[in-house]
Scaffold this active site. Structure first.
Site, PDB file in Angstrom:
ATOM      1  N   LEU A 160       0.480  -0.775   0.017  1.00  0.00           N
ATOM      2  CA  LEU A 160       0.004  -0.248   0.222  1.00  0.00           C
ATOM      3  C   LEU A 160       0.423   1.570  -0.324  1.00  0.00           C
ATOM      4  CD1 LEU A 160      -2.587  -1.521   2.548  1.00  0.00           C
ATOM      5  CD2 LEU A 160      -3.306  -0.984   0.297  1.00  0.00           C
ATOM      6  N   GLY A 161       2.474   1.630   0.950  1.00  0.00           N
ATOM      7  CA  GLY A 161       3.143   2.346   0.559  1.00  0.00           C
ATOM      8  C   GLY A 161       4.393   1.780   1.529  1.00  0.00           C
ATOM      9  N   THR A 215      -2.994   5.317   4.383  1.00  0.00           N
ATOM     10  CA  THR A 215      -2.032   3.977   3.705  1.00  0.00           C
ATOM     11  C   THR A 215      -1.236   5.909   4.294  1.00  0.00           C
ATOM     12  OG1 THR A 215      -2.491   2.755   2.086  1.00  0.00           O
ATOM     13  CG2 THR A 215      -0.539   4.106   2.189  1.00  0.00           C
ATOM     14  N   GLU A 252       1.776   6.400   6.721  1.00  0.00           N
ATOM     15  CA  GLU A 252       3.166   6.596   6.244  1.00  0.00           C
ATOM     16  C   GLU A 252       3.882   7.785   6.612  1.00  0.00           C
ATOM     17  OE1 GLU A 252       4.598   3.966   5.010  1.00  0.00           O
ATOM     18  OE2 GLU A 252       2.466   3.213   4.277  1.00  0.00           O
ATOM     19  N   ASP A 268       7.245   0.342  20.383  1.00  0.00           N
ATOM     20  CA  ASP A 268       6.971   1.949  19.535  1.00  0.00           C
ATOM     21  C   ASP A 268       7.940   3.010  19.860  1.00  0.00           C
ATOM     22  OD1 ASP A 268       5.465   2.540  21.347  1.00  0.00           O
ATOM     23  OD2 ASP A 268       3.670   2.680  19.842  1.00  0.00           O
TER      24      ASP A 268
HETATM   25  N1  ARG Z   1       3.081  -0.150   4.936  1.00  0.00           N
HETATM   26  C1  ARG Z   1       1.505  -0.765   4.949  1.00  0.00           C
HETATM   27  C2  ARG Z   1       1.298  -1.273   3.813  1.00  0.00           C
HETATM   28  O1  ARG Z   1       1.828  -1.435   2.833  1.00  0.00           O
HETATM   29  C3  ARG Z   1       1.029   0.308   5.424  1.00  0.00           C
HETATM   30  C4  ARG Z   1      -0.209   0.315   5.856  1.00  0.00           C
HETATM   31  C5  ARG Z   1      -1.266   0.834   5.945  1.00  0.00           C
HETATM   32  N2  ARG Z   1      -2.925   0.740   6.103  1.00  0.00           N
HETATM   33  C6  ARG Z   1      -3.814   1.416   5.822  1.00  0.00           C
HETATM   34  N3  ARG Z   1      -4.682   1.097   6.714  1.00  0.00           N
HETATM   35  N4  ARG Z   1      -4.233   1.606   5.118  1.00  0.00           N
HETATM   36  O2  ARG Z   1       0.901  -2.531   4.772  1.00  0.00           O
HETATM   37 ZN    ZN Z   2       3.900   0.672   8.459  1.00  0.00          ZN
END
Ligand code: ARG
Ligand code: ZN
Ligand code: CA
Length: 255
Positions: free
Chosen positions: A124-125, A161, A165, A187
């Site tokens: 997702l990012g 997302t 990020e 964390d």
């Molecule tokens: N880096 C994470 C991935 O790509 C991003 C998660 C974002 N979560 C969300 N609910 N938009 O899995």
């Molecule tokens: Zn993350």
């Protein structure tokens, strides 16, 4: 820090198909969501369980599309680059260089660089933490998980997302401590519960792990992995980490 800081953003749209060339309106929807989430103006704050509501924070960070480019000329704060690459991943950061089918970053001391393209493998990012190389500094989001209109696709169609990020970009770690389900990671924030592993989907409160009874995991935190509709808060402790990186002496103080 007292008061609100506004961070200029450049959105680099890197597209292969016309669908990937997302609209200005979709981009603005994402900026609006960031401004709600980082000011605790998101309407879903009302869903925070009473046990956690007192911890929810206004991070006092706002975002605007840049009005001047690095040469001082007027800009919409959006660049559009057509590419022959059909997808990108975090490996190699190809989306971040003109020479590899992407788009070069603008000066990271003046802008948040936010690339949007077609990420492969369900990614997702991803983001770069403070202290990394200038050329790759910023955030990348896939075009189907950006903003809340146009190509945004459920369950990642509420712009979270980018909220997640940008949290990393401002030095926040995952709320479960990235320890693969152990209760040993952290964390580095004191007001988030110790949590075993990431949560996905949309859990029911309370969800217990690591003996964190009675309130359990703070799965509605932006730094978990829940669905967009099920994450809606940063804590005061997370705000303190973001403040530290934006304050004088912090890696992002120039913004
Ligand atoms: N880096 C994470 C991935 O790509 C991003 C998660 C974002 N979560 C969300 N609910 N938009 O899995
Ligand atoms: Zn993350
Ligand atoms: Ca853990």
């Amino acid at each position: 820090r007292t008061g609100v800081i506004t961070i200029p953003v450049v959105v680099h749209v890197v597209y292969n198909t016309s669908a990937q060339n997302i609209s200005d309106a979709q981009i603005q929807s994402q900026i609006n969501i960031l401004n709600q989430d980082f000011r605790k103006l998101n309407t879903d704050v009302s869903k925070i369980p009473a046990a956690f509501a007192g911890l929810a924070a206004d991070a006092q960070v706002e975002f605007c599309l840049a009005k001047r480019d690095p040469n001082g000329n007027a800009t919409t704060g959006i660049t559009r680059t057509q590419t022959t690459r059909t997808s990108f991943s975090d490996a190699g950061d190809y989306i971040k260089y003109n020479s590899t089918g992407g788009k070069d970053a603008w000066d990271r001391n003046q802008y948040l660089n936010l690339w949007v393209g077609n990420l492969s493998g369900g990614l997702l990012g991803y983001a770069q933490f403070p202290g990394g190389p200038a050329a790759t500094d910023g955030v990348v989001c896939t075009y189907t998980g950006f903003g809340n209109t146009g190509t945004a696709s459920a369950p990642f169609n509420k712009g979270r997302t980018a909220t997640h990020e940008v949290g990393h970009w401002l030095n926040l770690y995952h709320i479960w401590g990235d320890d693969n389900g152990a209760c040993t990671g952290s964390d580095q924030v004191s007001d988030t519960p110790n949590q075993g592993n990431s949560n996905g989907g949309c859990p029911t409160f309370p969800k217990i792990s690591c003996s964190n009874t009675p309130n359990g995991d703070m799965f509605m935190n932006y730094m978990d992995y829940t669905d967009d509709a099920c994450m809606y808060m940063f804590t005061a402790g997370q705000k303190a980490r973001m403040d530290a990186i934006l304050d004088a002496g912090g890696a992002r103080a120039s913004l």
